[in-house]
Design a protein around this motif. Structure first.
Motif, mmCIF file in Angstrom:
data_model
loop_
_atom_site.group_PDB
_atom_site.id
_atom_site.type_symbol
_atom_site.label_atom_id
_atom_site.label_comp_id
_atom_site.label_asym_id
_atom_site.label_seq_id
_atom_site.Cartn_x
_atom_site.Cartn_y
_atom_site.Cartn_z
ATOM 1 N N ASP A 144 0.830 -1.208 0.000
ATOM 2 C CA ASP A 144 0.000 0.000 0.000
ATOM 3 C C ASP A 144 0.865 1.257 0.000
ATOM 4 O O ASP A 144 0.579 2.225 -0.698
ATOM 5 N N ARG A 145 1.951 1.205 0.782
ATOM 6 C CA ARG A 145 2.836 2.372 0.857
ATOM 7 C C ARG A 145 3.504 2.613 -0.499
ATOM 8 O O ARG A 145 3.676 3.739 -0.935
ATOM 9 N N ARG A 146 3.850 1.519 -1.156
ATOM 10 C CA ARG A 146 4.469 1.659 -2.483
ATOM 11 C C ARG A 146 3.493 2.288 -3.469
ATOM 12 O O ARG A 146 3.876 3.089 -4.312
ATOM 13 N N GLU A 147 2.228 1.882 -3.355
ATOM 14 C CA GLU A 147 1.225 2.460 -4.256
ATOM 15 C C GLU A 147 1.103 3.959 -4.025
ATOM 16 O O GLU A 147 0.966 4.728 -4.963
ATOM 17 N N GLN A 148 1.162 4.337 -2.747
ATOM 18 C CA GLN A 148 1.081 5.770 -2.426
ATOM 19 C C GLN A 148 2.241 6.532 -3.072
ATOM 20 O O GLN A 148 2.119 7.678 -3.437
ATOM 21 N N HIS A 149 3.365 5.850 -3.175
ATOM 22 C CA HIS A 149 4.553 6.507 -3.733
ATOM 23 C C HIS A 149 4.751 6.154 -5.207
ATOM 24 O O HIS A 149 5.844 6.286 -5.734
ATOM 25 N N ALA A 150 3.684 5.696 -5.820
ATOM 26 C CA ALA A 150 3.814 5.181 -7.194
ATOM 27 C C ALA A 150 4.319 6.232 -8.163
ATOM 28 O O ALA A 150 4.958 5.893 -9.160
ATOM 29 N N ARG A 151 4.039 7.473 -7.863
ATOM 30 C CA ARG A 151 4.453 8.515 -8.817
ATOM 31 C C ARG A 151 5.951 8.770 -8.788
ATOM 32 O O ARG A 151 6.511 9.356 -9.711
ATOM 33 N N VAL A 152 6.546 8.351 -7.670
ATOM 34 C CA VAL A 152 7.994 8.552 -7.570
ATOM 35 C C VAL A 152 8.674 7.515 -8.460
ATOM 36 O O VAL A 152 8.394 6.325 -8.361
ATOM 37 N N GLN A 153 9.495 7.992 -9.327
ATOM 38 C CA GLN A 153 10.187 7.067 -10.229
ATOM 39 C C GLN A 153 11.155 6.198 -9.442
ATOM 40 O O GLN A 153 11.953 6.695 -8.646
ATOM 41 N N GLU A 154 11.036 4.892 -9.629
ATOM 42 C CA GLU A 154 11.945 3.991 -8.942
ATOM 43 C C GLU A 154 12.841 3.319 -9.967
ATOM 44 O O GLU A 154 12.390 2.918 -11.037
ATOM 45 N N ARG A 155 14.087 3.195 -9.599
ATOM 46 C CA ARG A 155 15.030 2.556 -10.510
ATOM 47 C C ARG A 155 15.048 1.057 -10.260
ATOM 48 O O ARG A 155 15.963 0.509 -9.671
ATOM 49 N N GLU A 156 13.974 0.421 -10.709
ATOM 50 C CA GLU A 156 13.915 -1.023 -10.523
ATOM 51 C C GLU A 156 14.484 -1.729 -11.749
ATOM 52 O O GLU A 156 14.394 -1.244 -12.861
ATOM 53 N N VAL A 157 15.039 -2.875 -11.516
ATOM 54 C CA VAL A 157 15.505 -3.700 -12.621
ATOM 55 C C VAL A 157 14.285 -4.105 -13.429
ATOM 56 O O VAL A 157 13.261 -4.484 -12.876
ATOM 57 N N GLN A 158 14.378 -3.991 -14.735
ATOM 58 C CA GLN A 158 13.245 -4.368 -15.578
ATOM 59 C C GLN A 158 13.185 -5.886 -15.685
ATOM 60 O O GLN A 158 14.167 -6.537 -16.009
ATOM 61 N N ILE A 159 12.023 -6.395 -15.387
ATOM 62 C CA ILE A 159 11.840 -7.836 -15.366
ATOM 63 C C ILE A 159 10.889 -8.239 -16.478
ATOM 64 O O ILE A 159 9.898 -7.564 -16.731
#
Lengths: 197, 165
Positions: free
Chosen positions: A83-98
């Motif tokens: 839920d917290r991640r969803e709240q911060h969804a607009r923040v660009q995260e540098r995740e590895v593309q899977i």
């Protein structure tokens, strides 16, 4: 003798908030450890942990004792993190593309898939640990969750499946892929170091 | 055991799951001979260490008090109503009665102790003797009464437990 978790749950349900306080003290280190590995911003960890315990308190009447209290609590922690991640969804995260996940997970069992490229000799070195830590924080949250629950919390595949509410084969696939991505990321990091050296 | 098996063992050991002495010995022997599996085991070890040593926030000393201060009023456990008890009891007795009747009528072959005189177990004998002693009352009726008594006892016990809470 200290009361077990189930007894403390029973006392809490009778209205004894102090019993829930004991439960918090008993599980707070593990919850903070898990949240720290799932949430990238350390400033949010305490908030998320607090929120998770409050949710757990509210949901306590639904705790049937089928699973251990810790496993049940981790599931709430996991959902709170999502839920917290969803709240911060607009923040660009540098995740590895899977690549999109395959539903058919047959034949994959942890690290044991014969198709897995074997580790390069570079992965044997002791200094690889630091690199791994850096790569871990860039892994997608599902992979970090599986790695943490398996290697840190020592939960079985079955328990992890319960916490993350996913089939056990998916958990095995996530574990397998998390390791593959770590190896790739490490290789990339090493190549880049050699390039810039 | 294959390399695949040994790699799984290495994974489990790195994660902290205890191996049997026999497995531990076999794994060590294999790792000494197979450099590829030894590399996998080393990677597993490093990975487990990296996950464990990942920097984590520690809870403040007064964390539990902070949470307790924010908790709503004590959570209420919904008590099952009397109506619910009777409804469940009736359904239970009806279902158990129907099952007993069906069993007695059909005596399926997969229940050996109901299929023949010689195979009857002690439970079947008890039921049979009770039936004989009750004269006119049929076994299905007796079974229903018997199960109803069990149901009532269970209901009484659960009501007592609910009263304790």
């Amino acid at each position: 003798m200290a009361a077990g978790d189930s007894e403390l749950v029973r006392q809490t349900l009778k209205g004894d908030k102090r019993a829930f306080g004991v439960l918090i003290q008993r599980h707070q280190d593990a919850v903070f450890a898990l949240v720290s590995r799932l949430i990238r911003n350390p400033g949010d960890v305490q908030d998320v942990a607090q929120d998770a315990f409050i949710r757990a308190y509210r949901a306590l009447p639904t705790f049937r004792g089928d699973a251990q209290f810790g496993t049940w609590l981790y599931r709430i922690v996991w959902n709170t993190c999502l839920d917290r991640r969803e709240q911060h969804a607009r923040v660009q995260e540098r995740e590895v593309q899977i690549a999109p996940e395959e539903e058919d997970c047959n034949g994959i069992d942890g690290f044991a898939d014969e198709e897995t490229p074997l580790p390069d000799a570079a992965f044997e070195a002791d200094d690889v640990r630091q690199g791994l830590e850096a790569c871990l924080s860039r892994l997608p949250v599902h992979y970090r969750a599986v790695l943490t629950l398996y290697y840190f919390e020592q939960k079985s595949y079955e328990e992890i499946a319960m916490v993350l509410d996913q089939p056990m084969n998916t958990i095995k696939v996530h574990l397998f892929r998390a390791k593959s991505h770590l190896k790739k990321a490490l290789l990339a990091e090493r190549s880049s170091e050699e390039w810039t050296a | 055991m294959t390399c695949t098996d040994f790699r799984l063992l290495a994974e489990r050991r790195a994660a902290g799951f205890p191996l049997k002495a026999r497995q531990e010995k076999a794994l060590e022997r294999h790792l000494a001979e197979c450099s590829t599996c030894a590399a996998v085991a080393r990677f597993e070890h490093n990975l487990a260490a990296a996950v464990r040593e990942f920097p984590a926030v520690t809870p403040p000393a007064d964390f539990a008090d902070m949470v307790l201060a924010q908790l709503p009023d004590p959570v209420a456990v919904p008590e099952p109503s009397l109506r619910e008890y009777w409804w469940n009891l009736t359904l239970g007795v009806l279902a158990a009665g129907a099952a007993s009747w069906a069993l007695w009528q059909k005596a399926p072959s997969w229940i050996p102790w109901l299929t023949g005189e010689k195979e009857r177990t002690q439970i079947a004998d008890i039921l049979f003797n009770a039936y004989m002693s009750m004269g006119e009352v049929s076994l299905p009726t007796m079974s229903v009464v018997f199960l109803a008594l069990i149901g009532l006892t269970a209901w009484g016990a659960s009501a007592l437990v609910a009263g304790e809470r």
